[in-house]
Scaffold this active site. Structure first.
Site, PDB file in Angstrom:
ATOM      1  N   ASP A  13       4.584 -77.323  39.910  1.00  0.00           N
ATOM      2  CA  ASP A  13       5.662 -77.806  40.792  1.00  0.00           C
ATOM      3  C   ASP A  13       7.042 -77.304  40.364  1.00  0.00           C
ATOM      4  OD1 ASP A  13       3.696 -79.333  42.104  1.00  0.00           O
ATOM      5  OD2 ASP A  13       3.913 -80.922  40.610  1.00  0.00           O
ATOM      6  N   GLY A  15       8.706 -75.057  41.689  1.00  0.00           N
ATOM      7  CA  GLY A  15       9.456 -74.466  42.808  1.00  0.00           C
ATOM      8  C   GLY A  15       9.090 -72.994  42.967  1.00  0.00           C
ATOM      9  N   LYS A  16       7.864 -72.672  42.558  1.00  0.00           N
ATOM     10  CA  LYS A  16       7.410 -71.266  42.630  1.00  0.00           C
ATOM     11  C   LYS A  16       7.369 -70.767  44.068  1.00  0.00           C
ATOM     12  CE  LYS A  16       3.545 -72.249  40.510  1.00  0.00           C
ATOM     13  NZ  LYS A  16       3.794 -73.623  40.112  1.00  0.00           N
ATOM     14  N   GLY A  40       0.326 -76.607  46.134  1.00  0.00           N
ATOM     15  CA  GLY A  40       1.050 -76.797  47.382  1.00  0.00           C
ATOM     16  C   GLY A  40       2.387 -76.107  47.237  1.00  0.00           C
ATOM     17  N   HIS A  41       2.519 -74.938  47.810  1.00  0.00           N
ATOM     18  CA  HIS A  41       3.766 -74.188  47.668  1.00  0.00           C
ATOM     19  C   HIS A  41       4.657 -74.452  48.874  1.00  0.00           C
ATOM     20  CE1 HIS A  41       1.782 -71.330  44.554  1.00  0.00           C
ATOM     21  NE2 HIS A  41       2.021 -72.530  44.100  1.00  0.00           N
ATOM     22  N   GLN A 225      -0.029 -73.947  39.902  1.00  0.00           N
ATOM     23  CA  GLN A 225       0.095 -74.901  38.787  1.00  0.00           C
ATOM     24  C   GLN A 225       1.042 -74.330  37.723  1.00  0.00           C
ATOM     25  OE1 GLN A 225      -3.555 -74.278  39.711  1.00  0.00           O
ATOM     26  NE2 GLN A 225      -3.031 -75.685  41.330  1.00  0.00           N
ATOM     27  N   GLY A 416      19.268 -74.530  45.741  1.00  0.00           N
ATOM     28  CA  GLY A 416      19.055 -75.346  46.940  1.00  0.00           C
ATOM     29  C   GLY A 416      17.702 -75.054  47.546  1.00  0.00           C
TER      30      GLY A 416
HETATM   31  P1  IMP Z   1      -7.013 -80.805  39.611  1.00  0.00           P
HETATM   32  O1  IMP Z   1      -6.440 -79.431  39.543  1.00  0.00           O
HETATM   33  O2  IMP Z   1      -7.026 -81.372  41.009  1.00  0.00           O
HETATM   34  O3  IMP Z   1      -8.353 -80.893  38.954  1.00  0.00           O
HETATM   35  O4  IMP Z   1      -6.031 -81.789  38.775  1.00  0.00           O
HETATM   36  C1  IMP Z   1      -5.899 -81.701  37.359  1.00  0.00           C
HETATM   37  C2  IMP Z   1      -4.463 -81.965  36.923  1.00  0.00           C
HETATM   38  O5  IMP Z   1      -3.638 -80.907  37.355  1.00  0.00           O
HETATM   39  C3  IMP Z   1      -3.857 -83.243  37.519  1.00  0.00           C
HETATM   40  O6  IMP Z   1      -2.962 -83.802  36.571  1.00  0.00           O
HETATM   41  C4  IMP Z   1      -3.086 -82.733  38.703  1.00  0.00           C
HETATM   42  O7  IMP Z   1      -2.020 -83.600  39.059  1.00  0.00           O
HETATM   43  C5  IMP Z   1      -2.571 -81.413  38.146  1.00  0.00           C
HETATM   44  N1  IMP Z   1      -2.297 -80.426  39.193  1.00  0.00           N
HETATM   45  C6  IMP Z   1      -3.178 -79.703  39.894  1.00  0.00           C
HETATM   46  N2  IMP Z   1      -2.557 -78.884  40.743  1.00  0.00           N
HETATM   47  C7  IMP Z   1      -1.251 -79.074  40.569  1.00  0.00           C
HETATM   48  C8  IMP Z   1      -0.079 -78.470  41.149  1.00  0.00           C
HETATM   49  O8  IMP Z   1      -0.127 -77.569  41.987  1.00  0.00           O
HETATM   50  N3  IMP Z   1       1.102 -78.945  40.679  1.00  0.00           N
HETATM   51  C9  IMP Z   1       1.202 -79.896  39.720  1.00  0.00           C
HETATM   52  N4  IMP Z   1       0.157 -80.474  39.158  1.00  0.00           N
HETATM   53  C10 IMP Z   1      -1.062 -80.064  39.574  1.00  0.00           C
END
Ligand code: IMP
Length: 433
Positions: A13, A15-16, A40-41, A225, A416
Site C-alpha cells: 500500500d 501508493g505504487k 489493489g492498485h 504488496q 497528491g
Molecule cells: P494474503 O496475501 O491475502 O494471503 O494476506 C497475507 C498478508 O498480506 C495480510 O496481512 C494482508 O493484509 C497482507 N496483504 C496482502 N496483499 C496486500 C496488499 O496489496 N497491500 C497490503 N497488504 C497486503
C-alpha cells in the site's frame, strides 16, 4: 536496456499504483510478476477512481502492452470482472494488449474457502489475509497440484482434472476446514466458461519479454504488496505467500537477472500496515487516526482500516539492501502537512543494544524500541508543487535525511492523489545507473 523493476519497500500500500501509472506513460510494456488480487492498485484519473487488482496499471495508457507473468495466482472470475469493468469504462479497447503467461497458477473457489476457514481457525493469531485464496493457491503450486492458465486451453482435460481436484478438496473442506462442499458441476460449468473467454489471452510471455527487452523496449515491472510481506524476507508468518522483492521479477516473469537495469523502491512518507503482525513505529494515538483519515488509509481490496505509524529507516535500510534499490520514490508527502514535530525512526534497540539488521523473529520485531529523530513539520499544502526546490525548507530537510540515511537517491515525490501531483527528478528509463 531500459528494464525497470518497481517494488513496495514497506508493508504494501505504498501508493505504487499511482507511481506505476506515471512511469507506465513512458514505458512500452508493463508487467506484473507476483501476487494476485490481494493487491489493489488505486489510480485517480481525471477525478475517476480506478482500482486494479490483476491487470498491470499500464492498461490505462492506450497502446501499452500489459503482461501478467507466471509468478501470479489469478482468479479467473476476478480477471473477467476486471476486463469487463475496464472495457465498460472505455479503458481497454484492444485485446491484443493483454498477454497472460500460460504458466500462471489459477485460484479456484476452494482456495478462497480454505483461506477464510483457516484464518477463522487461527483466532487471535490470524494473519489477517485478504481472504482471496492467495496462500492456498500458492500452496497447491508448491505441492504440484495446482491448475495453470494453459489448462484453460484444453477444456476436456480441464473438466477431468477439476472433477478429481474438487472431490479431494471437498473432503478437506468438510472434514478439516468445517466448510460446505463445493458443487463440482457448477464449478466445472463456471470454468469451461472462463476457458471460452480467457484462453485467447494465454501466451509464452517469458519468450515475448526476452525479445522485447533485447529490442530495447522500455519494460516496467510492477510489484505488488511490499518487501516486508515477502514470504522469505518479510515478517514471517505475517506475510503474503509470494516473493515480493525485486529478484522475484526474474522468476515471476521468466527473464534473466542480467536484463534488469534499475530497481525503484516506493515508500510512503510514513508507514502503514494492514492485517496482523509486528509494526515497530505504529502510532496508537489520535495522530495515527489523523494520518489514517488524511491519507485515506483504508484497504483498496478489503476496505480494512490500515494501521499507521512513522517512517522507519531501520526497516527501509533492510529493504534497500534486499532489493538493491537504485532509486527511491516517496509518496503521500502531502499527508504530513500540518503535523509537527515529525518523527523518523533511525534504528531499533533490543535489550538495550542497537540492532545491526532487521531481526528474523517476529517476537523480537514486536519487542524492539524504535529510536526516533524529531523533525520540524511544515504547514503549507504541497499539491501544487512540481519542483523540488519549491518545497518548504522543513520538507526538504525531511527528505534529505531519508535519502542520506538510506544512501539511495530520491527519484520522485508524490504530493497528491491526482495523476499529475508528482515531482519527478529524472526519468526512470535512462541508462544503467
Ligand atoms: P494474503 O496475501 O491475502 O494471503 O494476506 C497475507 C498478508 O498480506 C495480510 O496481512 C494482508 O493484509 C497482507 N496483504 C496482502 N496483499 C496486500 C496488499 O496489496 N497491500 C497490503 N497488504 C497486503
Amino acid at each position: 536496456m531500459p528494464v525497470v523493476v518497481l517494488i513496495g519497500a514497506q508493508w504494501g500500500d505504498e501508493g505504487k499504483g499511482k507511481v506505476v501509472d506515471y512511469f507506465a506513460s513512458k514505458a512500452d510494456v508493463v508487467v506484473r510478476f507476483q501476487g494476485g488480487n490481494n493487491a489493489g492498485h488505486t489510480l485517480v484519473v481525471g477525478g475517476e477512481k480506478i482500482i486494479l487488482h490483476l491487470i498491470p496499471s499500464g492498461i490505462l495508457h492506450p497502446g501499452k502492452l500489459c503482461i501478467i507473468g507466471n509468478g501470479l495466482v489469478v482468479d479467473p472470475k476476478v480477471l473477467l470482472e476486471e476486463i469487463d469493468g475496464l472495457k465498460a469504462k472505455g479503458h481497454f479497447k484492444d485485446d491484443s494488449k493483454l498477454k497472460i503467461s500460460e504458466r500462471v497458477q489459477l485460484i479456484l473457489p476452494y482456495h478462497r474457502e480454505i483461506d477464510v476457514a483457516s484464518e477463522a481457525k487461527k483466532g487471535k493469531s490470524k494473519i489477517g489475509t485478504t481472504g482471496r485464496g492467495i496462500g492456498p493457491s500458492y500452496a497447491d503450486k508448491a505441492s504440484r497440484s495446482g491448475f495453470r492458465f494453459c489448462d484453460l486451453k484444453h477444456p476436456a482435460q480441464l473438466e477431468k482434472k477439476l472433477k478429481e481436484a474438487i472431490k479431494e478438496k471437498n473432503i478437506y473442506l468438510t472434514r478439516v476446514a468445517g466448510a460446505k462442499p463445493l458443487n463440482a458441476k457448477k464449478v466445472i460449468k463456471e470454468f469451461l466458461g472462463y476457458s471460452k473467454r480467457l484462453a485467447k489471452y494465454a501466451d509464452n510471455t517469458s519468450l515475448l519479454l526476452d525479445r522485447l527487452a533485447r529490442q530495447r523496449k522500455r519494460v516496467l515491472f510492477e510489484g505488488a504488496q511490499g518487501t516486508m510481506l515477502d514470504l522469505d524476507h518479510g515478517t514471517y508468518p505475517y506475510v503474503t505467500s509470494s516473493n515480493t522483492v525485486a529478484a522475484a521479477a526474474c522468476v515471476g516473469a521468466g527473464i534473466s537477472p542480467l536484463l534488469i537495469d534499475r530497481i525503484i523502491g516506493v515508500s510512503k512518507a510514513y508507514t502503514t500496515r494492514v492485517g496482523g503482525g509486528p509494526f515497530p513505529t505504529e502510532l496508537f494515538d489520535k495522530l495515527g487516526d489523523m494520518i489514517r483519515e488524511r491519507g485515506g488509509e483504508y484497504g483498496s481490496t478489503t476496505g480494512r482500516p490500515r494501521r499507521c505509524g512513522w517512517i522507519d529507516l531501520a526497516q527501509l535500510k533492510y529493504a534497500a539492501r534486499i532489493n538493491g534499490l537504485t532509486d527511491l520514490v516517496i509518496t503521500k508527502l502531502d499527508v504530513l502537512s500540518g503535523i509537527s514535530p515529525l518523527k523518523i525512526c533511525t534504528g531499533y534497540k533490543y535489550k538495550g543494544s542497537l540492532l545491526k539488521d532487521f531481526p528474523a523473529e517476529v517476537e523480537i520485531v514486536s519487542a524492539v524500541k524504535p529510536v526516533f529523530k524529531e523533525f520540524k513539520g511544515w504547514k503549507s499544502e504541497l499539491g501544487n508543487i512540481r519542483d523540488l526546490g519549491d518545497l518548504p525548507s522543513q520538507t526538504k530537510s525531511y527528505l534529505r535525511f531519508i535519502e542520506d540515511q538510506l544512501e539511495v537517491p530520491i527519484l520522485a515525490v508524490s504530493v497528491g492523489k491526482e495523476r499529475d501531483e508528482i515531482i519527478v527528478m529524472s526519468e526512470p528509463f535512462l541508462a544503467k545507473v
